[in-house]
Design an enzyme around this catalytic site. Structure first.
Site, PDB file in Angstrom:
ATOM      1  N   ILE A  90     -44.194 -15.223 -12.622  1.00  0.00           N
ATOM      2  CA  ILE A  90     -42.945 -14.460 -12.715  1.00  0.00           C
ATOM      3  C   ILE A  90     -41.998 -15.125 -13.715  1.00  0.00           C
ATOM      4  CG2 ILE A  90     -40.866 -13.766 -11.462  1.00  0.00           C
ATOM      5  CD1 ILE A  90     -42.606 -13.461  -8.978  1.00  0.00           C
ATOM      6  N   ASP A 138     -15.782  14.260 -31.561  1.00  0.00           N
ATOM      7  CA  ASP A 138     -14.660  15.167 -31.772  1.00  0.00           C
ATOM      8  C   ASP A 138     -14.032  14.866 -33.128  1.00  0.00           C
ATOM      9  OD1 ASP A 138     -12.573  17.017 -31.167  1.00  0.00           O
ATOM     10  OD2 ASP A 138     -11.287  15.321 -30.659  1.00  0.00           O
TER      11      ASP A 138
END
Length: 566
Positions: free
Chosen positions: A292, A336
């Protein structure tokens, strides 16, 4: 705001809220309604405790796998050092995440607290000033240029009232308001001229309105509600890390099972079965812990934290760590126009006078009657610190004078206004009468076609002559040329009279005028936006501009920004 008050008349609206146009509501009633409706403020998401935020950091699959590995290392394999190291890494990862999120939240709260506007309301028949959070439905609010509309209002009075609604509609040009009742059930927000909406800005004139919605019931409150209810989606990095965690977990488990089975089957030392099972289980656990990648979550967290710091240096606040990497997976950017790609500030670009179309950068002085008219036929208020307050179109004309390093303040002080004919949406003109060199100058500005109908003379290089049909044609041609470049065009005219008018009206003030010139303005693009779009294109990212502007205007801005080719 569920009810469509724009289609309800004024008496009906006032009656519904138990209010009076001249007296408003009583202070006692206002207190009751504040208890009933709550403060006039937008509600955010419920704040999570520090403990809840800390626990959120452990919901990642890789973190869960590490915790399981730590438990197995300590309890089963008796490797307490390895278990301690894993737990330290996991805790460090969680602490970094919480600290970054808390810092971002603090910055956002600081932005919210920067201003707490107040409003003037009519209560008990008197005009008082109250915090905008104390406004309630039924209050009669008074508006004038420079005010922020504190709540959604049905307008009762609109005297040359203009309101900029870019926050809701994206349109930079202020909307002319009226108190007339509108006919129709589904009128678009930008066309509701008898309504004023919370968080919009009054740029011109004055008005009064009765509050019909506050807080989360306003139009801007609906937007806040949708933002609060929006589902949070995992960023590509988080999705990839989750997938990596699953893959590693399955692979490690599979390998451990295979090692365990092979070790039991082969049993080279012919150990007793009970001892063999224990030894092979511990071996499999040790292999799992070793396989791990304990440092991966911490390394990712540290890298993302450095990324958020870099974004902060560029004035961008990132609330959650994984969001900082989202830009790296961007394929399309839709933005926008008003205030984002453009400056949301009108600016003079072209000036037509003496029969020639000039750039705004060309020299001009206070002997030029086009500039004189721009400054005199103007309701802009100049604040002490030089801040300009008023309609964006008019402030652009005054700012043009300041950009030329001209003594605008002194000029206006020397030529005070004595009379005016306010702007009217039907005739599309406004006029002022100002003291000027012992006489009085009439300064008129407005729509070119409407103004030319009232022009009799033209000023070319200081010489007056009757305006010819050819000259009018040339003026209109220049007007059309500027309009094709998405410029908003105003015409300027003037005349000098010996004394003020006994009764100043359009019929006597705005007649027999001398044409002075045209001025073309635009909401210019942000220089940094143009560079950002170019960089996005180089990165293979598609850029889209979202706007409600006319196609010609949108095309011109898009070309200036480099969104489309000319």
């Amino acid at each position: 705001m569920a009810k469509k008050y724009y289609s309800q008349d004024i008496p009906g609206t006032l009656a519904e809220f138990g209010s009076d146009a001249n007296h408003g509501i009583s202070s006692a009633e206002a207190k009751k309604r504040l208890d009933q409706y709550g403060p006039n403020a937008l509600a955010g998401k419920k704040k999570r405790s520090m403990f809840a935020r800390f626990m959120d950091q452990f919901k990642d699959l890789m973190i869960i796998v590490l915790l399981v590995a730590a438990v197995l290392s300590g309890v089963v394999a008796q490797e307490w050092t390895d278990a301690g190291i894993i737990l330290v890494v996991v805790l460090l990862n969680a602490v970094l995440g919480v600290i970054q999120e808390a810092r971002s939240e603090a910055a956002i709260e600081a932005l919210k607290d920067m201003s707490t506007p107040s409003a003037r309301v009519r209560r008990d028949g008197a005009v008082i000033e109250v915090p905008s959070t104390d406004i309630v439905p039924g209050d009669v609010v008074l508006l004038e240029a420079g005010d922020v509309v504190p709540a959604d209002l049905r307008l009762l009075v609109a005297e040359s009232l203009k309101i900029e609604e870019a926050a809701l509609t994206g349109e930079s040009v202020p909307v002319e308001k009226s108190n007339e009742t509108l006919q129709g059930e589904d009128i678009a927000l930008g066309d509701r001229i008898n309504m004023a909406y919370s968080s919009t800005n009054v740029t011109y004139g004055r008005g009064e309105g009765v509050v019909v919605a506050t807080g989360m019931n306003t139009e801007v409150g609906n937007i806040a509600k949708m933002l609060n209810e929006a589902d949070e989606t995992d960023t590509p990095l988080k999705q990839n890390l989750n997938q990596l965690g699953k893959t590693l977990t399955y692979m490690i488990l599979a390998i451990c099972v295979v090692v365990f089975i092979i070790g039991v089957i082969r049993n080279p030392q012919h150990e007793p079965m009970n001892a063999l099972l224990i030894d092979m289980f511990l071996t499999a656990v040790s292999l799992a812990v070793a396989a791990i990648p304990e440092g991966l979550p911490a390394i990712v967290t540290i890298i993302l934290a450095l990324g958020t710091q870099t974004m902060a240096d560029h004035k961008a606040i990132v609330r959650k760590l994984p969001a900082v990497e989202t830009l790296g997976a961007t394929d399309i950017i839709a933005s926008d126009k008003t205030g984002t790609l453009t400056q949301n500030r009108m600016t003079v670009e072209k000036v037509y006078y003496d029969g020639i179309l000039h750039n705004a950068s060309d020299d001009i002085d206070l002997n030029n009657h086009a500039l004189i008219t721009m400054l005199l036929a103007n309701d802009t208020k100049i604040q002490g610190g030089g801040e300009l307050l008023g309609d964006p179109t008019e402030t652009a004309l005054v700012q043009f004078g300041f950009h030329k390093d001209l003594p605008v303040n002194d000029f206006l002080a020397e030529h005070p206004r004595v009379q005016e004919v306010p702007f009217d949406s039907d005739r599309k003109l406004m006029s002022t009468v100002n003291r000027y060199d012992g006489q009085f100058m009439v300064a008129v500005k407005g729509a070119p076609d409407m103004l030319l109908e009232r022009v009799k003379y033209v000023n070319i290089n200081g010489e007056l002559s009757e305006i010819s049909a050819e000259q009018k044609k040339a003026i209109l041609a220049s007007n059309n040329e500027m309009a094709k470049q998405a410029l908003r065009v105003l015409a300027m005219a003037y005349k000098v009279v010996a004394e003020p008018y006994a009764d100043p009206t359009t019929d006597n003030v705005e007649q027999d005028l001398i044409f002075a010139g045209l001025v073309g303005m635009i909401d210019p693009e942000r220089p940094e936006a143009k560079d950002a779009i170019a960089e996005a294109h180089r990165a293979g990212i598609r850029t889209i501009m979202i706007t409600g502007d006319h196609q010609v205007t949108a095309q011109a801005i898009a070309e200036r920004l480099g969104l489309v080719e000319k």
